[in-house]
Design a protein around this motif. Structure first.
Motif, PDB file in Angstrom:
ATOM      1  N   LEU A  23       0.850  -1.194   0.000  1.00  0.00           N
ATOM      2  CA  LEU A  23       0.000   0.000   0.000  1.00  0.00           C
ATOM      3  C   LEU A  23       0.885   1.244   0.000  1.00  0.00           C
ATOM      4  O   LEU A  23       2.044   1.189  -0.395  1.00  0.00           O
ATOM      5  CB  LEU A  23      -0.995  -0.029   1.157  1.00  0.00           C
ATOM      6  CG  LEU A  23      -1.900  -1.280   1.227  1.00  0.00           C
ATOM      7  CD1 LEU A  23      -2.789  -1.236   2.465  1.00  0.00           C
ATOM      8  CD2 LEU A  23      -2.741  -1.417  -0.030  1.00  0.00           C
ATOM      9  N   THR A  24       0.356   2.379   0.440  1.00  0.00           N
ATOM     10  CA  THR A  24       1.139   3.624   0.436  1.00  0.00           C
ATOM     11  C   THR A  24       1.349   4.165   1.843  1.00  0.00           C
ATOM     12  O   THR A  24       1.798   5.286   2.016  1.00  0.00           O
ATOM     13  CB  THR A  24       0.431   4.715  -0.401  1.00  0.00           C
ATOM     14  OG1 THR A  24      -0.852   4.981   0.172  1.00  0.00           O
ATOM     15  CG2 THR A  24       0.297   4.292  -1.848  1.00  0.00           C
ATOM     16  N   ASN A  25       1.023   3.372   2.847  1.00  0.00           N
ATOM     17  CA  ASN A  25       1.003   3.853   4.225  1.00  0.00           C
ATOM     18  C   ASN A  25       2.275   3.582   5.025  1.00  0.00           C
ATOM     19  O   ASN A  25       2.245   3.605   6.248  1.00  0.00           O
ATOM     20  CB  ASN A  25      -0.201   3.249   4.956  1.00  0.00           C
ATOM     21  CG  ASN A  25      -0.127   1.736   5.035  1.00  0.00           C
ATOM     22  OD1 ASN A  25       0.865   1.126   4.677  1.00  0.00           O
ATOM     23  ND2 ASN A  25      -1.189   1.128   5.520  1.00  0.00           N
ATOM     24  N   GLY A  26       3.385   3.313   4.353  1.00  0.00           N
ATOM     25  CA  GLY A  26       4.623   3.082   5.080  1.00  0.00           C
ATOM     26  C   GLY A  26       4.771   1.682   5.622  1.00  0.00           C
ATOM     27  O   GLY A  26       5.357   1.469   6.677  1.00  0.00           O
ATOM     28  N   THR A  27       4.248   0.722   4.897  1.00  0.00           N
ATOM     29  CA  THR A  27       4.395  -0.681   5.282  1.00  0.00           C
ATOM     30  C   THR A  27       5.284  -1.366   4.248  1.00  0.00           C
ATOM     31  O   THR A  27       5.012  -1.308   3.054  1.00  0.00           O
ATOM     32  CB  THR A  27       3.015  -1.379   5.346  1.00  0.00           C
ATOM     33  OG1 THR A  27       2.196  -0.686   6.288  1.00  0.00           O
ATOM     34  CG2 THR A  27       3.162  -2.835   5.754  1.00  0.00           C
ATOM     35  N   MET A  28       6.345  -1.997   4.728  1.00  0.00           N
ATOM     36  CA  MET A  28       7.309  -2.672   3.853  1.00  0.00           C
ATOM     37  C   MET A  28       7.388  -4.145   4.234  1.00  0.00           C
ATOM     38  O   MET A  28       7.521  -4.471   5.418  1.00  0.00           O
ATOM     39  CB  MET A  28       8.702  -2.052   4.024  1.00  0.00           C
ATOM     40  CG  MET A  28       9.810  -2.753   3.270  1.00  0.00           C
ATOM     41  SD  MET A  28       9.613  -2.741   1.494  1.00  0.00           S
ATOM     42  CE  MET A  28       9.916  -1.007   1.151  1.00  0.00           C
ATOM     43  N   VAL A  29       7.305  -5.011   3.248  1.00  0.00           N
ATOM     44  CA  VAL A  29       7.532  -6.441   3.450  1.00  0.00           C
ATOM     45  C   VAL A  29       8.879  -6.755   2.809  1.00  0.00           C
ATOM     46  O   VAL A  29       9.126  -6.376   1.662  1.00  0.00           O
ATOM     47  CB  VAL A  29       6.411  -7.284   2.822  1.00  0.00           C
ATOM     48  CG1 VAL A  29       6.720  -8.770   2.962  1.00  0.00           C
ATOM     49  CG2 VAL A  29       5.067  -6.947   3.459  1.00  0.00           C
ATOM     50  N   PHE A  30       9.751  -7.403   3.576  1.00  0.00           N
ATOM     51  CA  PHE A  30      11.082  -7.701   3.053  1.00  0.00           C
ATOM     52  C   PHE A  30      11.579  -9.028   3.595  1.00  0.00           C
ATOM     53  O   PHE A  30      11.043  -9.569   4.554  1.00  0.00           O
ATOM     54  CB  PHE A  30      12.062  -6.561   3.370  1.00  0.00           C
ATOM     55  CG  PHE A  30      12.387  -6.368   4.827  1.00  0.00           C
ATOM     56  CD1 PHE A  30      13.575  -6.856   5.360  1.00  0.00           C
ATOM     57  CD2 PHE A  30      11.517  -5.680   5.670  1.00  0.00           C
ATOM     58  CE1 PHE A  30      13.890  -6.666   6.696  1.00  0.00           C
ATOM     59  CE2 PHE A  30      11.824  -5.480   7.002  1.00  0.00           C
ATOM     60  CZ  PHE A  30      13.015  -5.977   7.526  1.00  0.00           C
ATOM     61  N   LEU A  32      -2.204  -8.123   4.132  1.00  0.00           N
ATOM     62  CA  LEU A  32      -0.757  -8.341   4.081  1.00  0.00           C
ATOM     63  C   LEU A  32      -0.425  -9.807   4.314  1.00  0.00           C
ATOM     64  O   LEU A  32       0.356 -10.419   3.580  1.00  0.00           O
ATOM     65  CB  LEU A  32      -0.069  -7.450   5.120  1.00  0.00           C
ATOM     66  CG  LEU A  32       1.453  -7.475   5.124  1.00  0.00           C
ATOM     67  CD1 LEU A  32       1.966  -6.090   5.490  1.00  0.00           C
ATOM     68  CD2 LEU A  32       1.990  -8.489   6.097  1.00  0.00           C
ATOM     69  N   VAL A  33      -1.040 -10.395   5.338  1.00  0.00           N
ATOM     70  CA  VAL A  33      -0.818 -11.806   5.645  1.00  0.00           C
ATOM     71  C   VAL A  33      -1.312 -12.685   4.495  1.00  0.00           C
ATOM     72  O   VAL A  33      -0.624 -13.634   4.074  1.00  0.00           O
ATOM     73  CB  VAL A  33      -1.490 -12.195   6.982  1.00  0.00           C
ATOM     74  CG1 VAL A  33      -1.568 -13.701   7.165  1.00  0.00           C
ATOM     75  CG2 VAL A  33      -0.742 -11.544   8.139  1.00  0.00           C
ATOM     76  N   ASP A  34      -2.484 -12.376   3.941  1.00  0.00           N
ATOM     77  CA  ASP A  34      -3.003 -13.158   2.811  1.00  0.00           C
ATOM     78  C   ASP A  34      -2.036 -13.155   1.635  1.00  0.00           C
ATOM     79  O   ASP A  34      -1.856 -14.159   0.965  1.00  0.00           O
ATOM     80  CB  ASP A  34      -4.365 -12.627   2.348  1.00  0.00           C
ATOM     81  CG  ASP A  34      -5.495 -12.982   3.294  1.00  0.00           C
ATOM     82  OD1 ASP A  34      -5.308 -13.847   4.175  1.00  0.00           O
ATOM     83  OD2 ASP A  34      -6.590 -12.397   3.142  1.00  0.00           O
TER      84      ASP A  34
END
Length: 179
Positions: free
Chosen positions: A39-46, A174-176
């Motif tokens: 999304l655009t809310n400052g959430t990063m998956v790495f 995010l989890v999905d």
């Protein structure tokens, strides 16, 4: 292993915030084997090889973004498996969505100590804490008058530490996508 970093007050492309490419690049240049803004809310998956490596990547990426765009906000690290376990508990299952403005999760600072019984609601009743996991507060938000309550403001004031909040559905999505 996959991790999520939840930044406080980061909206991609705004003043003192990176754009999506800068955001992802900050993680990749600092050791993440993969990085995707969610999304655009400052959430990063790495991806990182260990929790310690993920913490180091987050710290150095944050330093890089402070230098490149002026971002000086804290981030809160969680393992995707930890988030999946939280989602699996279905903490808002008994809440009728028609009776609340939003269901939210607030990621607490690692130094947050919730001693005794913390306030369970704002004086106005526009935020109600329904559970605290130790590292997250699960809240329902009501809209009284023209504006909804702010779990983040309530918990930061109560704990005297920074925090960041996401709508529950963001964490579920995010989890999905990444678990």
């Amino acid at each position: 292993m996959r991790y999520a970093a939840f930044f406080r007050n980061l909206n991609l492309g705004r003043r003192n915030c990176p754009d999506r490419a800068q955001f992802e690049q900050a993680f990749l240049e600092n050791g993440a084997s993969a990085a995707a803004s969610f999304l655009t809310n400052g959430t990063m998956v790495f991806e990182a090889r260990s929790r310690r490596a993920a913490e180091n990547i987050l710290d150095t990426a944050s330093t890089s973004m402070a230098a490149s765009c002026g971002l000086r906000e804290p981030a809160f690290l969680r393992g995707i498996d930890q988030l999946a376990a939280l989602v699996e508990t279905a903490p808002f299952e008994a809440i009728d969505p028609a009776t609340v403005f939003a269901c939210c999760v607030t990621f607490l600072h690692r130094d947050a100590v919730v001693a005794g019984k913390p306030p369970s609601a704002t004086p106005r009743g526009d935020v109600e804490v329904i559970a605290i996991t130790g590292s997250e507060a699960l809240c329902i938000v009501r809209k009284l008058g023209k504006s909804p309550g702010s779990p983040n403001a309530f918990l930061e004031k109560t704990l005297a530490l920074p925090a960041t909040t996401r709508v529950w559905n963001t964490v579920v999505r995010l989890v999905d996508k990444h678990a």
